[in-house]
Motif scaffolding. Structure first.
Motif, PDB file in Angstrom:
ATOM      1  N   GLN A  80     -21.752 -33.369 -46.653  1.00  0.00           N
ATOM      2  CA  GLN A  80     -21.299 -34.715 -47.005  1.00  0.00           C
ATOM      3  C   GLN A  80     -20.337 -35.262 -45.950  1.00  0.00           C
ATOM      4  OE1 GLN A  80     -19.764 -33.938 -50.946  1.00  0.00           O
ATOM      5  NE2 GLN A  80     -21.600 -34.763 -51.922  1.00  0.00           N
ATOM      6  N   GLU A  81     -19.425 -34.415 -45.472  1.00  0.00           N
ATOM      7  CA  GLU A  81     -18.494 -34.851 -44.428  1.00  0.00           C
ATOM      8  C   GLU A  81     -19.245 -35.215 -43.152  1.00  0.00           C
ATOM      9  OE1 GLU A  81     -15.766 -31.595 -44.100  1.00  0.00           O
ATOM     10  OE2 GLU A  81     -14.684 -32.145 -45.946  1.00  0.00           O
ATOM     11  N   ASP A  82     -20.221 -34.386 -42.786  1.00  0.00           N
ATOM     12  CA  ASP A  82     -21.030 -34.662 -41.598  1.00  0.00           C
ATOM     13  C   ASP A  82     -21.802 -35.969 -41.771  1.00  0.00           C
ATOM     14  OD1 ASP A  82     -22.046 -33.830 -38.986  1.00  0.00           O
ATOM     15  OD2 ASP A  82     -23.969 -33.567 -40.031  1.00  0.00           O
ATOM     16  N   HIS A  83     -22.328 -36.188 -42.966  1.00  0.00           N
ATOM     17  CA  HIS A  83     -23.067 -37.421 -43.253  1.00  0.00           C
ATOM     18  C   HIS A  83     -22.151 -38.638 -43.106  1.00  0.00           C
ATOM     19  CE1 HIS A  83     -25.815 -40.223 -45.190  1.00  0.00           C
ATOM     20  NE2 HIS A  83     -24.828 -40.576 -45.997  1.00  0.00           N
ATOM     21  N   GLU A  84     -20.944 -38.546 -43.642  1.00  0.00           N
ATOM     22  CA  GLU A  84     -19.998 -39.662 -43.532  1.00  0.00           C
ATOM     23  C   GLU A  84     -19.627 -39.923 -42.075  1.00  0.00           C
ATOM     24  OE1 GLU A  84     -18.954 -41.806 -45.886  1.00  0.00           O
ATOM     25  OE2 GLU A  84     -20.354 -40.771 -47.220  1.00  0.00           O
ATOM     26  N   LYS A  85     -19.433 -38.843 -41.301  1.00  0.00           N
ATOM     27  CA  LYS A  85     -19.095 -38.987 -39.885  1.00  0.00           C
ATOM     28  C   LYS A  85     -20.238 -39.662 -39.128  1.00  0.00           C
ATOM     29  CE  LYS A  85     -17.132 -35.405 -38.159  1.00  0.00           C
ATOM     30  NZ  LYS A  85     -16.941 -34.050 -37.589  1.00  0.00           N
ATOM     31  N   GLN A  89     -20.384 -43.274 -37.190  1.00  0.00           N
ATOM     32  CA  GLN A  89     -20.841 -43.395 -35.804  1.00  0.00           C
ATOM     33  C   GLN A  89     -21.973 -44.417 -35.694  1.00  0.00           C
ATOM     34  OE1 GLN A  89     -21.925 -39.362 -34.900  1.00  0.00           O
ATOM     35  NE2 GLN A  89     -19.886 -38.832 -34.108  1.00  0.00           N
ATOM     36  N   LEU A  90     -22.890 -44.392 -36.643  1.00  0.00           N
ATOM     37  CA  LEU A  90     -24.014 -45.334 -36.644  1.00  0.00           C
ATOM     38  C   LEU A  90     -23.513 -46.768 -36.796  1.00  0.00           C
ATOM     39  CD1 LEU A  90     -27.084 -45.668 -36.578  1.00  0.00           C
ATOM     40  CD2 LEU A  90     -27.078 -45.410 -39.055  1.00  0.00           C
ATOM     41  N   GLU A  91     -22.537 -46.968 -37.682  1.00  0.00           N
ATOM     42  CA  GLU A  91     -21.981 -48.313 -37.871  1.00  0.00           C
ATOM     43  C   GLU A  91     -21.290 -48.785 -36.593  1.00  0.00           C
ATOM     44  OE1 GLU A  91     -19.506 -47.881 -41.330  1.00  0.00           O
ATOM     45  OE2 GLU A  91     -21.223 -47.940 -42.699  1.00  0.00           O
ATOM     46  N   ALA A  92     -20.574 -47.869 -35.918  1.00  0.00           N
ATOM     47  CA  ALA A  92     -19.909 -48.228 -34.664  1.00  0.00           C
ATOM     48  C   ALA A  92     -20.941 -48.580 -33.599  1.00  0.00           C
ATOM     49  CB  ALA A  92     -19.019 -47.077 -34.191  1.00  0.00           C
ATOM     50  N   MET A  93     -22.033 -47.822 -33.547  1.00  0.00           N
ATOM     51  CA  MET A  93     -23.103 -48.121 -32.593  1.00  0.00           C
ATOM     52  C   MET A  93     -23.725 -49.483 -32.891  1.00  0.00           C
ATOM     53  SD  MET A  93     -24.895 -44.369 -32.323  1.00  0.00           S
ATOM     54  CE  MET A  93     -26.293 -44.906 -31.374  1.00  0.00           C
ATOM     55  N   GLN A  94     -23.919 -49.798 -34.169  1.00  0.00           N
ATOM     56  CA  GLN A  94     -24.499 -51.090 -34.552  1.00  0.00           C
ATOM     57  C   GLN A  94     -23.594 -52.238 -34.127  1.00  0.00           C
ATOM     58  OE1 GLN A  94     -27.604 -51.475 -36.013  1.00  0.00           O
ATOM     59  NE2 GLN A  94     -27.269 -53.621 -35.526  1.00  0.00           N
ATOM     60  N   ILE A  95     -22.288 -52.054 -34.301  1.00  0.00           N
ATOM     61  CA  ILE A  95     -21.336 -53.090 -33.865  1.00  0.00           C
ATOM     62  C   ILE A  95     -21.396 -53.251 -32.353  1.00  0.00           C
ATOM     63  CG2 ILE A  95     -18.858 -53.599 -33.648  1.00  0.00           C
ATOM     64  CD1 ILE A  95     -18.528 -52.307 -36.452  1.00  0.00           C
TER      65      ILE A  95
END
Length: 112
Positions: A80-85, A89-95
């Motif tokens: 779960q922690e890895d998934h949240e991380k 990261q994916l959201e930061a890449m999208q931005i």
């Protein structure tokens, strides 16, 4: 106590499990404990004078299952922690992609 509370009345029809229960009661009466009872753990129940016997192998199995359960809980937490991380990261890449797209579109507009 069990036998006294479950006497049969003549002429009454009963469920067929009585014979099996009677056989099991006889087996319990004729039970002879093992010579070496060291592999049995006597546990006191919290509610009074009653106690029960649990084979040591069964207790070890419970402990092993508890260890495995705790390990699985830890693994789930790590996943779960890895998934949240990775989600962050994916959201930061999208931005970042959106910012680059805006800059590119602005450059094209200036170039026209």
């Amino acid at each position: 106590m069990f036998e006294r509370t479950r006497k049969r009345t003549d002429g009454r029809i009963y469920v067929d499990t009585h014979d099996d229960t009677t056989k099991k009661l006889e087996q319990m009466k004729n039970y002879k404990p093992l010579e070496d009872e060291s592999d049995v753990i006597d546990k006191e129940s919290g509610g009074g004078d009653a106690s029960y016997m649990i084979p040591e192998a069964l207790m070890e199995s419970f402990k092993a299952n508890e260890v495995e359960r705790n390990h699985l809980i830890e693994m789930k937490k790590e996943i779960q922690e890895d998934h949240e991380k990775k989600k962050a990261q994916l959201e930061a890449m999208q931005i970042d992609i959106n910012n680059q797209q805006e800059k590119f579109e602005e450059m094209i507009r200036e170039f026209r």
